[in-house]
Design a protein around this motif. Sequence first.
Motif, mmCIF file in Angstrom:
data_model
loop_
_atom_site.group_PDB
_atom_site.id
_atom_site.type_symbol
_atom_site.label_atom_id
_atom_site.label_comp_id
_atom_site.label_asym_id
_atom_site.label_seq_id
_atom_site.Cartn_x
_atom_site.Cartn_y
_atom_site.Cartn_z
ATOM 1 N N ILE B 143 0.834 -1.207 0.000
ATOM 2 C CA ILE B 143 0.000 0.000 0.000
ATOM 3 C C ILE B 143 0.868 1.255 0.000
ATOM 4 C CG2 ILE B 143 -1.631 1.340 1.402
ATOM 5 C CD1 ILE B 143 -2.789 -1.471 2.292
ATOM 6 N N VAL B 144 1.875 1.295 0.871
ATOM 7 C CA VAL B 144 2.711 2.507 0.885
ATOM 8 C C VAL B 144 3.546 2.619 -0.391
ATOM 9 C CG1 VAL B 144 2.754 2.906 3.382
ATOM 10 C CG2 VAL B 144 4.534 1.511 2.364
ATOM 11 N N GLN B 145 3.940 1.473 -0.950
ATOM 12 C CA GLN B 145 4.689 1.546 -2.205
ATOM 13 C C GLN B 145 3.803 2.089 -3.332
ATOM 14 O OE1 GLN B 145 6.042 -2.124 -4.168
ATOM 15 N NE2 GLN B 145 8.006 -1.129 -4.641
ATOM 16 N N LEU B 146 2.569 1.613 -3.394
ATOM 17 C CA LEU B 146 1.650 2.106 -4.430
ATOM 18 C C LEU B 146 1.373 3.595 -4.273
ATOM 19 C CD1 LEU B 146 -1.047 -0.741 -4.735
ATOM 20 C CD2 LEU B 146 0.692 -0.117 -6.426
ATOM 21 N N SER B 147 1.356 4.061 -3.008
ATOM 22 C CA SER B 147 1.094 5.505 -2.834
ATOM 23 C C SER B 147 2.363 6.338 -2.814
ATOM 24 C CB SER B 147 0.253 5.771 -1.577
ATOM 25 O OG SER B 147 0.350 4.765 -0.649
ATOM 26 N N THR B 162 -6.900 4.343 5.972
ATOM 27 C CA THR B 162 -8.150 3.661 6.323
ATOM 28 C C THR B 162 -8.516 2.716 5.178
ATOM 29 O OG1 THR B 162 -9.452 5.383 5.283
ATOM 30 C CG2 THR B 162 -8.965 5.656 7.621
ATOM 31 N N ARG B 163 -9.507 1.887 5.434
ATOM 32 C CA ARG B 163 -10.015 0.975 4.394
ATOM 33 C C ARG B 163 -10.425 1.769 3.156
ATOM 34 N NH1 ARG B 163 -14.760 -2.295 6.953
ATOM 35 N NH2 ARG B 163 -14.436 -0.930 8.733
ATOM 36 N N HIS B 164 -11.006 2.937 3.429
ATOM 37 C CA HIS B 164 -11.479 3.798 2.352
ATOM 38 C C HIS B 164 -10.302 4.252 1.474
ATOM 39 C CE1 HIS B 164 -14.246 6.532 0.432
ATOM 40 N NE2 HIS B 164 -13.335 7.483 0.547
ATOM 41 N N ASP B 165 -9.209 4.662 2.151
ATOM 42 C CA ASP B 165 -8.005 5.089 1.410
ATOM 43 C C ASP B 165 -7.480 3.955 0.535
ATOM 44 O OD1 ASP B 165 -8.049 7.472 2.857
ATOM 45 O OD2 ASP B 165 -6.707 6.695 4.411
ATOM 46 N N VAL B 166 -7.432 2.744 1.135
ATOM 47 C CA VAL B 166 -6.871 1.597 0.420
ATOM 48 C C VAL B 166 -7.752 1.261 -0.783
ATOM 49 C CG1 VAL B 166 -6.214 -0.840 0.604
ATOM 50 C CG2 VAL B 166 -5.776 0.713 2.515
ATOM 51 N N SER B 167 -9.035 1.365 -0.576
ATOM 52 C CA SER B 167 -9.972 1.106 -1.661
ATOM 53 C C SER B 167 -9.709 2.056 -2.834
ATOM 54 C CB SER B 167 -11.389 1.273 -1.131
ATOM 55 O OG SER B 167 -12.310 1.160 -2.174
ATOM 56 N N ASP B 168 -9.599 3.347 -2.521
ATOM 57 C CA ASP B 168 -9.309 4.346 -3.563
ATOM 58 C C ASP B 168 -8.021 4.019 -4.303
ATOM 59 O OD1 ASP B 168 -11.522 5.740 -2.885
ATOM 60 O OD2 ASP B 168 -10.478 7.358 -1.815
ATOM 61 N N LYS B 173 -4.687 2.364 -8.823
ATOM 62 C CA LYS B 173 -3.422 1.758 -9.265
ATOM 63 C C LYS B 173 -3.583 0.341 -9.803
ATOM 64 C CE LYS B 173 -0.832 5.211 -7.665
ATOM 65 N NZ LYS B 173 0.265 5.939 -8.274
ATOM 66 N N LEU B 174 -4.524 -0.393 -9.246
ATOM 67 C CA LEU B 174 -4.656 -1.790 -9.683
ATOM 68 C C LEU B 174 -5.900 -1.991 -10.531
ATOM 69 C CD1 LEU B 174 -3.724 -3.610 -6.310
ATOM 70 C CD2 LEU B 174 -2.201 -3.004 -8.188
#
Lengths: 245, 482
Positions: B143-147, B162-168, B173-174
Amino acid sequence: MANNSPKVALFITCLGDQFYPQVGESVVRILRRVGATVTFNPQQTCCGQPAFNTGYREEAREVAARNLDLFDDADYIVAPSGSCSTMFRVFYPELFAEKPELLQKVERLRQRFYEFSEFLVKVMKTEDLGASFPHRVAYHDSCHLLRELGIETEPRKLIKAVKRLELVELQDNKVCCGFGGTFAVKFPDVSVAMARDKLRAAADAGAEFLVANDAGCLMHLAGYIHREKLPVQTLHLAELLEKHE
Amino acid sequence: MSETGVHSSAIHERAQKAMGDAHLQEAYRSSTLRLYSHRMGAIGQVPGFEPLRERARELKREVMNHLDYYLAQFADSVEREGGKVHWARTAEDACAIVKEIVRNAGANEVVKGKSMVGEEIELNHALEAAGIDAIETDLGEMIVQLSGERPAHIVAPAIHKTRHDVSDLFVEKLHSTRTEDPEQLTAIARKTLREIFARAEVGMSGANFAVAETGSVVTIENEGNIRLCTTAPRVHVALVGIEKIIPRFSDLGVFLRLLGRSATGQKLTSYTSILTGPRRPGEDGPDEMHVVLIDNGRTGALADEKMREALYCIRCGACLNTCPVYRKIGGHAYGWVYSGPIGALITPQFVGLNQARELPFASSLCGACREVCPVKINIPDLLLHLRGEAQERTPATPHAGEVVSERKGMRLWAWAMKRPWVFSLGGAAVRLGIRWLPSSGGQGSKWITRLPFYPFSNWTKGRDFPEPDPVPFRERWKKLSS
């Protein structure tokens, strides 16, 4: 040591002297009431912690060194502050570690040094001072008192003995209030944010009064309370123990 | 070292930014509290947790006092088991060694399990610059690498998301379908990663412990990605900070019991991998096992008898979770890979105090970190020590609104405090001076709403300041004693 009237030298911290002199007065009256002979040497100023805490060890040592000679004739030295008591008891040995000629004095001083609530409960074996205060009171554990000196139950015993008082525990009672000496001005926003959390916890607990044993914490919390006009008041433990309402 | 990006004076700006972000504040608050309470629950169930901490501390002290001996023993053991040992003095050395290994393997892609020392040496950048793709496989690291960020926590790299951030992030990216269900998010990551695992030639990991006696590299995790990284590819490279050594295999039990509980409140993590040499004939696993032993400033800390204690750290992150300052400013404010109280201690060791001089001051010295540290590192004491070193050895940071430097101010303060009459006179002068300052209140006491001059001006940024009492205690004593 004289058992019937222990001789107590006061250490009235620099903040206590200038901002909270009424706390010092309460301390004197309470100590006399429990049978101590109280002395105050006006040559004292500060324990040296502001410099020590900020990394200025030489300056701290210069100020601290004076204290090694000021309290020689007392059975006990008592301070209404967990933080300054920590300075004497925990940090002085470190501060003077490279001055072996002074270490004996440091040792003699620190062994006789007590924080106010600790002295009342552990040495004078007193808990009930006859106070009465019909309010909801929360006790704030000052970090140095709690973690450096391990004093957690003594202040609570004294508070619980106050008649008509309701002691409530804060949900985050062991979390720092954010004062932290010069941290309060080096990281002012973080410091204030921590005070906000603490006072939110006090509000959640429905506390009318927040009691602590450290002028630093009190000044910081009271400063935030005043700025934000919050409906809670701060009180030093010594002041509380003299309340008759 | 400028590429490390540690400019600790920027901690104030970064902290400010984090504190202004309500979303981030809530993410840090809830996650650290959850980890903290899990830890509390877990240690409550262990009789003898205290002796265990003492034992771990004792073992770490033994290792740090004889690190040369144990490192040599470890290296011999690794070679005996068929592994290859590489020594890296600096981050650059370590990256060069890894690049060489990857090239020799004929690969242009590596899969990585979570490794803080890998972050420390900025391996991903170095590999990218050499045309090698480095793919993080730990979910948090991924997650941190993708962002395009650094980990915000030693154990939970994406604690600030948050889950919301990861979802976005996954949608962007994926190109996945939007979901906030943790299991589905994990499944998306797994699907992406499985394909990569299947083709990867080189897998990299860190090490939670390195056993001198057996030459074993030990990793612990909950997702199984490290296990895949270290066993599926043909070549395994373990990045090991030299402080990770423990003496004997039997000591592992002490540390494993402490680490899981301190970090996440687990008795043990889902996976514990003990990797000793490459595969033997008839076994699964990598053909080659490389261990890169990384110094990168550690021997400097070792040489300082006081600071040596910071190297006892087993990277559980408990001090971060309990630290009220970390909870407010977040991991990124610290400016480097290691955040929180332990980061404030070890970052100056690794990058030099000059570059990290503000970090030891980013603490109220409340001592909560020492209370939870599984190896009982006296963090506040070491922070105080570092503050002393910072003032003695590094140039002070000037502050806006400062009329005298901090050092001169402290000299003046000490001069006054040694003279009670100056102290009293100073108090009187302040009483006079503050009459002209903006104030409010009135009932009994007045409060200053704005103080001039740094550092005092900082007090009134968010708080009022009490006026000194008109009659100080030393005056009142005269009446009390008569």
